[in-house]
Design a protein around this motif. Sequence first.
Motif, PDB file in Angstrom:
ATOM      1  N   ILE A  43       0.851  -1.189   0.000  1.00  0.00           N
ATOM      2  CA  ILE A  43       0.000   0.000   0.000  1.00  0.00           C
ATOM      3  C   ILE A  43       0.889   1.242   0.000  1.00  0.00           C
ATOM      4  CG2 ILE A  43      -1.554   1.386   1.427  1.00  0.00           C
ATOM      5  CD1 ILE A  43      -2.835  -1.262   2.341  1.00  0.00           C
TER       6      ILE A  43
ATOM      7  N   TRP B 275       3.330   0.855   3.100  1.00  0.00           N
ATOM      8  CA  TRP B 275       3.052  -0.189   4.091  1.00  0.00           C
ATOM      9  C   TRP B 275       3.313  -1.550   3.450  1.00  0.00           C
ATOM     10  CZ3 TRP B 275       1.184   1.259   9.016  1.00  0.00           C
ATOM     11  CH2 TRP B 275       0.787   2.590   9.147  1.00  0.00           C
TER      12      TRP B 275
ATOM     13  N   LYS C  30      -9.566  -4.638   4.117  1.00  0.00           N
ATOM     14  CA  LYS C  30      -9.960  -5.676   3.173  1.00  0.00           C
ATOM     15  C   LYS C  30     -11.409  -6.028   3.442  1.00  0.00           C
ATOM     16  CE  LYS C  30      -5.330  -7.508   2.418  1.00  0.00           C
ATOM     17  NZ  LYS C  30      -4.331  -8.528   2.810  1.00  0.00           N
TER      18      LYS C  30
ATOM     19  N   GLN D 106      -5.436  -6.020  16.616  1.00  0.00           N
ATOM     20  CA  GLN D 106      -4.341  -5.045  16.659  1.00  0.00           C
ATOM     21  C   GLN D 106      -4.201  -4.381  15.304  1.00  0.00           C
ATOM     22  OE1 GLN D 106      -0.652  -6.824  18.178  1.00  0.00           O
ATOM     23  NE2 GLN D 106      -1.063  -5.695  20.068  1.00  0.00           N
ATOM     24  N   VAL D 107      -4.671  -3.143  15.229  1.00  0.00           N
ATOM     25  CA  VAL D 107      -4.529  -2.415  13.965  1.00  0.00           C
ATOM     26  C   VAL D 107      -3.107  -1.877  13.844  1.00  0.00           C
ATOM     27  CG1 VAL D 107      -6.952  -1.738  13.970  1.00  0.00           C
ATOM     28  CG2 VAL D 107      -5.232  -0.189  14.925  1.00  0.00           C
ATOM     29  N   GLN D 108      -2.739  -1.508  12.621  1.00  0.00           N
ATOM     30  CA  GLN D 108      -1.504  -0.750  12.394  1.00  0.00           C
ATOM     31  C   GLN D 108      -1.896   0.715  12.276  1.00  0.00           C
ATOM     32  OE1 GLN D 108      -0.272  -3.733   9.094  1.00  0.00           O
ATOM     33  NE2 GLN D 108       1.639  -2.788   9.756  1.00  0.00           N
ATOM     34  N   PHE D 109      -1.138   1.568  12.930  1.00  0.00           N
ATOM     35  CA  PHE D 109      -1.548   2.974  13.004  1.00  0.00           C
ATOM     36  C   PHE D 109      -0.313   3.871  13.091  1.00  0.00           C
ATOM     37  CE2 PHE D 109      -2.411   6.243  16.499  1.00  0.00           C
ATOM     38  CZ  PHE D 109      -2.788   7.240  15.629  1.00  0.00           C
TER      39      PHE D 109
ATOM     40  N   ASP E 154      -7.404  -8.693  10.684  1.00  0.00           N
ATOM     41  CA  ASP E 154      -5.949  -8.789  10.805  1.00  0.00           C
ATOM     42  C   ASP E 154      -5.181  -7.928   9.810  1.00  0.00           C
ATOM     43  OD1 ASP E 154      -5.965 -10.563  12.973  1.00  0.00           O
ATOM     44  OD2 ASP E 154      -6.540 -12.191  11.619  1.00  0.00           O
ATOM     45  N   ASP E 155      -5.883  -7.161   9.040  1.00  0.00           N
ATOM     46  CA  ASP E 155      -5.201  -6.327   8.043  1.00  0.00           C
ATOM     47  C   ASP E 155      -5.808  -4.939   7.963  1.00  0.00           C
ATOM     48  OD1 ASP E 155      -2.889  -7.133   6.808  1.00  0.00           O
ATOM     49  OD2 ASP E 155      -3.882  -8.540   5.467  1.00  0.00           O
TER      50      ASP E 155
ATOM     51  N   ILE F 175      -5.098  -0.965   8.417  1.00  0.00           N
ATOM     52  CA  ILE F 175      -4.043   0.052   8.496  1.00  0.00           C
ATOM     53  C   ILE F 175      -4.687   1.429   8.586  1.00  0.00           C
ATOM     54  CG2 ILE F 175      -2.253   1.228   7.155  1.00  0.00           C
ATOM     55  CD1 ILE F 175      -1.459  -1.529   6.050  1.00  0.00           C
ATOM     56  N   ILE F 176      -4.335   2.158   9.634  1.00  0.00           N
ATOM     57  CA  ILE F 176      -4.827   3.535   9.790  1.00  0.00           C
ATOM     58  C   ILE F 176      -3.666   4.487   9.529  1.00  0.00           C
ATOM     59  CG2 ILE F 176      -5.929   5.188  11.343  1.00  0.00           C
ATOM     60  CD1 ILE F 176      -7.093   2.840  12.908  1.00  0.00           C
TER      61      ILE F 176
ATOM     62  N   ARG G 168       5.817  -6.788   9.634  1.00  0.00           N
ATOM     63  CA  ARG G 168       5.185  -5.636   8.974  1.00  0.00           C
ATOM     64  C   ARG G 168       6.073  -4.409   9.152  1.00  0.00           C
ATOM     65  NH1 ARG G 168      -1.276  -6.632   9.152  1.00  0.00           N
ATOM     66  NH2 ARG G 168      -1.140  -8.912   9.100  1.00  0.00           N
TER      67      ARG G 168
ATOM     68  N   GLN H 157      -1.525  -0.990  -4.200  1.00  0.00           N
ATOM     69  CA  GLN H 157      -2.616  -0.042  -3.925  1.00  0.00           C
ATOM     70  C   GLN H 157      -1.961   1.317  -3.712  1.00  0.00           C
ATOM     71  OE1 GLN H 157      -4.388  -2.957  -0.828  1.00  0.00           O
ATOM     72  NE2 GLN H 157      -6.088  -1.655  -1.441  1.00  0.00           N
TER      73      GLN H 157
ATOM     74  N   LYS I 159       4.553  -5.921   3.973  1.00  0.00           N
ATOM     75  CA  LYS I 159       4.737  -7.096   4.823  1.00  0.00           C
ATOM     76  C   LYS I 159       6.108  -7.686   4.517  1.00  0.00           C
ATOM     77  CE  LYS I 159      -0.139  -8.102   5.500  1.00  0.00           C
ATOM     78  NZ  LYS I 159      -1.319  -8.860   5.049  1.00  0.00           N
TER      79      LYS I 159
ATOM     80  N   TRP J 109      -7.145   1.725   5.501  1.00  0.00           N
ATOM     81  CA  TRP J 109      -7.045   0.733   4.436  1.00  0.00           C
ATOM     82  C   TRP J 109      -7.548  -0.604   4.971  1.00  0.00           C
ATOM     83  CZ3 TRP J 109      -4.896   2.151  -0.393  1.00  0.00           C
ATOM     84  CH2 TRP J 109      -4.248   3.399  -0.423  1.00  0.00           C
TER      85      TRP J 109
ATOM     86  N   ARG K  94     -10.916  -4.810  -1.594  1.00  0.00           N
ATOM     87  CA  ARG K  94     -10.092  -3.852  -0.856  1.00  0.00           C
ATOM     88  C   ARG K  94     -10.738  -2.473  -0.929  1.00  0.00           C
ATOM     89  NH1 ARG K  94      -3.955  -6.014  -1.125  1.00  0.00           N
ATOM     90  NH2 ARG K  94      -4.503  -8.224  -1.222  1.00  0.00           N
TER      91      ARG K  94
ATOM     92  N   ASP L 261       6.811  -2.408  12.834  1.00  0.00           N
ATOM     93  CA  ASP L 261       5.525  -2.309  13.503  1.00  0.00           C
ATOM     94  C   ASP L 261       5.565  -3.210  14.747  1.00  0.00           C
ATOM     95  OD1 ASP L 261       2.682  -1.184  12.609  1.00  0.00           O
ATOM     96  OD2 ASP L 261       2.337  -3.083  13.657  1.00  0.00           O
ATOM     97  N   ARG L 262       4.619  -2.987  15.672  1.00  0.00           N
ATOM     98  CA  ARG L 262       4.557  -3.915  16.805  1.00  0.00           C
ATOM     99  C   ARG L 262       4.179  -5.318  16.340  1.00  0.00           C
ATOM    100  NH1 ARG L 262      -1.187  -2.368  19.785  1.00  0.00           N
ATOM    101  NH2 ARG L 262      -2.375  -2.130  17.878  1.00  0.00           N
ATOM    102  N   ARG L 263       3.537  -5.396  15.188  1.00  0.00           N
ATOM    103  CA  ARG L 263       3.199  -6.710  14.644  1.00  0.00           C
ATOM    104  C   ARG L 263       4.372  -7.207  13.806  1.00  0.00           C
ATOM    105  NH1 ARG L 263      -2.808  -6.616  12.322  1.00  0.00           N
ATOM    106  NH2 ARG L 263      -2.223  -8.808  12.092  1.00  0.00           N
TER     107      ARG L 263
END
Lengths: 342, 342, 342, 342
Positions: free
Chosen positions: A173, A247, D249, D228-231, D170-171, D173-174, A301, A230, A249, D247, D301, A296-298
């Motif tokens: 993305i 963004w 899905k 857990q979002v990504q932000f 699980d996907d 993204i903010i 990613r 994207q 993975k 973003w 998406r 990222d914390r995840r």
Amino acid sequence: MSHKIAILGASGYTGAELVRIIATHPGMDIVALSGDRKAGQPMESVFPHLRHLDLPDLVRIEEIDFSGVDLAFCALPHATSQAVIKGLPGDLRVVDLSADFRLRDPAAYERWYGKPHGAPELQEEAVYGLTEFYRDDIRAARLVAGTGCNAAAGQFALRPLISAGAVDLDDIIIDLKAGVSGAGRALKENLLHAELSEGFHAYAVGSTHRHLGEFDQEFSALAGRPVQVQFTPHLIPANRGILATVWVKGDPQVIHATLAGAYAAEPFLHVLPMGQAPSTRHVRGSNFAHIGVVGDRRPGRAMVIVAIDNLTKGSSGQAVQNANLMLGLKETEGLMLAPCFP
Amino acid sequence: MSHKIAILGASGYTGAELVRIIATHPGMDIVALSGDRKAGQPMESVFPHLRHLDLPDLVRIEEIDFSGVDLAFCALPHATSQAVIKGLPGDLRVVDLSADFRLRDPAAYERWYGKPHGAPELQEEAVYGLTEFYRDDIRAARLVAGTGCNAAAGQFALRPLISAGAVDLDDIIIDLKAGVSGAGRALKENLLHAELSEGFHAYAVGSTHRHLGEFDQEFSALAGRPVQVQFTPHLIPANRGILATVWVKGDPQVIHATLAGAYAAEPFLHVLPMGQAPSTRHVRGSNFAHIGVVGDRRPGRAMVIVAIDNLTKGSSGQAVQNANLMLGLKETEGLMLAPCFP
Amino acid sequence: MSHKIAILGASGYTGAELVRIIATHPGMDIVALSGDRKAGQPMESVFPHLRHLDLPDLVRIEEIDFSGVDLAFCALPHATSQAVIKGLPGDLRVVDLSADFRLRDPAAYERWYGKPHGAPELQEEAVYGLTEFYRDDIRAARLVAGTGCNAAAGQFALRPLISAGAVDLDDIIIDLKAGVSGAGRALKENLLHAELSEGFHAYAVGSTHRHLGEFDQEFSALAGRPVQVQFTPHLIPANRGILATVWVKGDPQVIHATLAGAYAAEPFLHVLPMGQAPSTRHVRGSNFAHIGVVGDRRPGRAMVIVAIDNLTKGSSGQAVQNANLMLGLKETEGLMLAPCFP
Amino acid sequence: MSHKIAILGASGYTGAELVRIIATHPGMDIVALSGDRKAGQPMESVFPHLRHLDLPDLVRIEEIDFSGVDLAFCALPHATSQAVIKGLPGDLRVVDLSADFRLRDPAAYERWYGKPHGAPELQEEAVYGLTEFYRDDIRAARLVAGTGCNAAAGQFALRPLISAGAVDLDDIIIDLKAGVSGAGRALKENLLHAELSEGFHAYAVGSTHRHLGEFDQEFSALAGRPVQVQFTPHLIPANRGILATVWVKGDPQVIHATLAGAYAAEPFLHVLPMGQAPSTRHVRGSNFAHIGVVGDRRPGRAMVIVAIDNLTKGSSGQAVQNANLMLGLKETEGLMLAPCFP
């Protein structure tokens, strides 16, 4: 010895940026400037900030004697370029800043730009102008197609990662933010100060931005399979600068090491220490790109963030860099101007 | 041959601007940078836009070995400068960018700055650094005092007019507008983006701005009698730029001819055609001054409008111009950078 | 009971500002909106910030049934207004925001606007809409001519001083700074964000700004003799706000006392304590004027500084204030919106 | 009947925004304002834009007699709030705008804020203040914890989608962009105009922004499993506004229908027609949220884009909305102010 330069379409922002750079370039002299609607005017009445330079007046293209010109920059609007360049002497070196020769596939061109290409033989000849990745071809080229400014930013983030297989190709993305000068000096209501300043919004939403065509072409070629990122741009209420937040993975450390390795010898591409994020203000008015990688914390990613000046590294600076190669000059000649901050 | 340069106080905006200019100056090499509170840090952590340069780390002044230094720029805060410069080697060339040595009369200094001067012998030695009017003295000087940025703008408008007797000395109004970088990188509430942007106001009202001391000194000396202009600055919600709108009584044509004549050979001072008004955006990031003269419907009244970049022509560019003279270099060396627009 | 309101020319900034104010006005309901080029569109597609309101779609003026309308605001371009208003029902109350009816003398109109007036009988009928000075006339008027935004700012500074003989009538300088929305939503190159932001310049130089006509008319009438001020506007790189810095000769204390006395009972005009200077950011989006008086080191000289929002107090807020009077409503109704800072 | 209101911490931007809103609120009267460092000063010397209001002077909190106060807004810095609120009368209604009571789990609080909570019993009592989703609880609450401004924007995009299972958990993204006033009136170098304007960058990178704690708490509760979002936020060079580009899905049409359905009756949340993108400038100074949904060329998406004003809907407007509920007033009372554009 100084090379003789013509700038076609000198009344727009990328034209003015070319003049700004060449003003202190030791190996280039401007001998002709065109600007159809402003033909006959001195450059200082179109761009008063260039008043101190001894420049030729703006003329119509057909008034230019190209026999004494070593290289022409073509900063004309999209679609106009192909017609004009077709009419230039066949041995004249040309760096085109429009979108006309970026896509190699005529079908892709027609899909993104809505009409058949008017000079398919030139389209085939043209070399894609992302200097750091097409150096040898550019050195030998007669016609170089400058990249989209957003396309440049996204590719600096992703090309080495795609080549190295360091990121998931199906989940990329590019959330991009671009300064307003990228839209040119066009009379559109949404470009007025009162409309733009103190606000922020996304534009060209729904996968409609044409630079997607460049991403598709380049990333798919690198990956050896179709890649569709994207990508949505937003408008920064500032004149210059692109920040591409990409963004992905993949393993952040691997991503950082891959980019740092790929760009270690590049004079203009600077990878920041792991975890640091770049800012557009720190490349303003310069040909540099600042590239940051953040985890990222995840796990698995990451973000790759690229900052460039859209008018310089994204357009006119890139064009001069390519011209340097085509003319046998040092690649960095005239381009080491430090960013203008604050 | 390149001259060895030290910059004292390199962590402020004028320090960074000196580095930006010297980065592409062929006759100067930076060998030392000081920044007391940031000593030990690499310059790129203080100013990431200078990341591409191979610069020495910031140190404390006492750590610098001045034996190999040809010239020091002193970009320290007012009052600090006089103590520091007193402690430097007596034969070191110094260009000071602070207010400490601008006023020649110790009593005037004390009146405007609120305390006795700490180095009166240096104050006497210092040459006032308005290059275009003190060239010969600067060439021979060891210590040059850079002018106030507002003071420079006002003097470009008025000095030739006062010398020529072209304006009424008792009715001069300088309504000045200055960008925010002139206030430095100081942590003050009124310099926050949220306080400043989208607004406009006058500051230092009631004849309290210290650059009045420079106007008084210089204009009175030129006129051979006391001259007291009226002067109030306003804050532009923009980072760079000074526009001085100077309201005078005198014949507009004579005023224009006087200025055009006085500056005809000046590389950095450009007088616009009669009736045209300059803009700060057209000198941004450059050492140029654009000067316009406009008549009023009332005979015998005119405006002189001067646009400069406060950080460049108003401060660091002027400092390099003076250093060029002191080092026997070409006056314009490194200073022909074109303005950065848009 | 709520009054039925039509807004003619609702697709410009002053039209939008009228809607913004009336949105929370308890005594007015919008029943018709016109916008010729955008006729047929919902208001939210022209001004998305008004999306939450239940507004009529934009129509052409001739589609409006004025029989149910109590008052029409006319926010049309200059010159268009006179033709349109001539065609409206003769008993319809009208507040015009254009320049068409500000000048009472047909010759003065022709001189400043370059052609004869198209509705001289309406010109004669119209009341000048500077509320604080024409209250009784406005209350009784059918047609009120809103003032120029710059003209309003300058008059708030000067009217009481001229009436009281507190300033020298032959040495008044209005150095004015205006935000960009004052130029409207017009497609002009010099209004683009990339042209305007980060810069500052004077415009309409050489006594060419048409608001001089209003100053001449009003100040001469007050003084009982011709008064010609000097007036030049500058463009602030911000959307809203006017700061008028008025340089006068007179006793600062007397000037302050005169203004404080004149405006003591005014709900919208606030005179700051002696020596304080106002800022446009502190009146943004409101109908308030902040007025400061500052002395100079030279006795008998002073600055009066006025800050207003050009779209509100300078135009649409003033218009609603006048409409309140014409409709018998409380003058401040709907207008006590606090400034929007930061 | 008007309710008596105290504002603790009235010298910051959220405090000023509370006053701005309450200034035209028919059901609230401000009876006390605190501001420790500015105690003793009139509000107009801290915020000159509020000069027209008849406000109590700033005092220290311990000077306030809370017996006559119906509700207190607490706009104090994080960590200060918990100590202060613990000391207030136990039956006083409180709307807290800090982060102190947003997280219900003491361990989560300690993890994100770096120290144990100082008032865990209040933490347990507090109701999370996202009005549209906690209305009934807020109506009955004594202590309401205002949400983070970024947290509000992200939740408006995602809550109905998570509840409906319309997006892949699980996907998410903010990619968020926030105006500078969100950082408060703090003296930090990176908040200076000269540092911020004309640039753009990401901050709090690497999943370090504390509003992630709110996302985790709220989204996991809705989903019934950990989410857990990504932000990552970016800083817009503008004073007000948040644009959250989310973003996801999921099926764009389903996503749009889900949000449009969920918010159909909400007075402040406006879902734009499918495919349209909102802009922060169109909600500036208002309590409205504009929400857009856009599909991607890749099926399954989408982007959800939310625009709010961080100071209004993201903080002080939300606080007044909650206070209206707690006091039995109409939820929209005082909050229908139209956005201030341009």
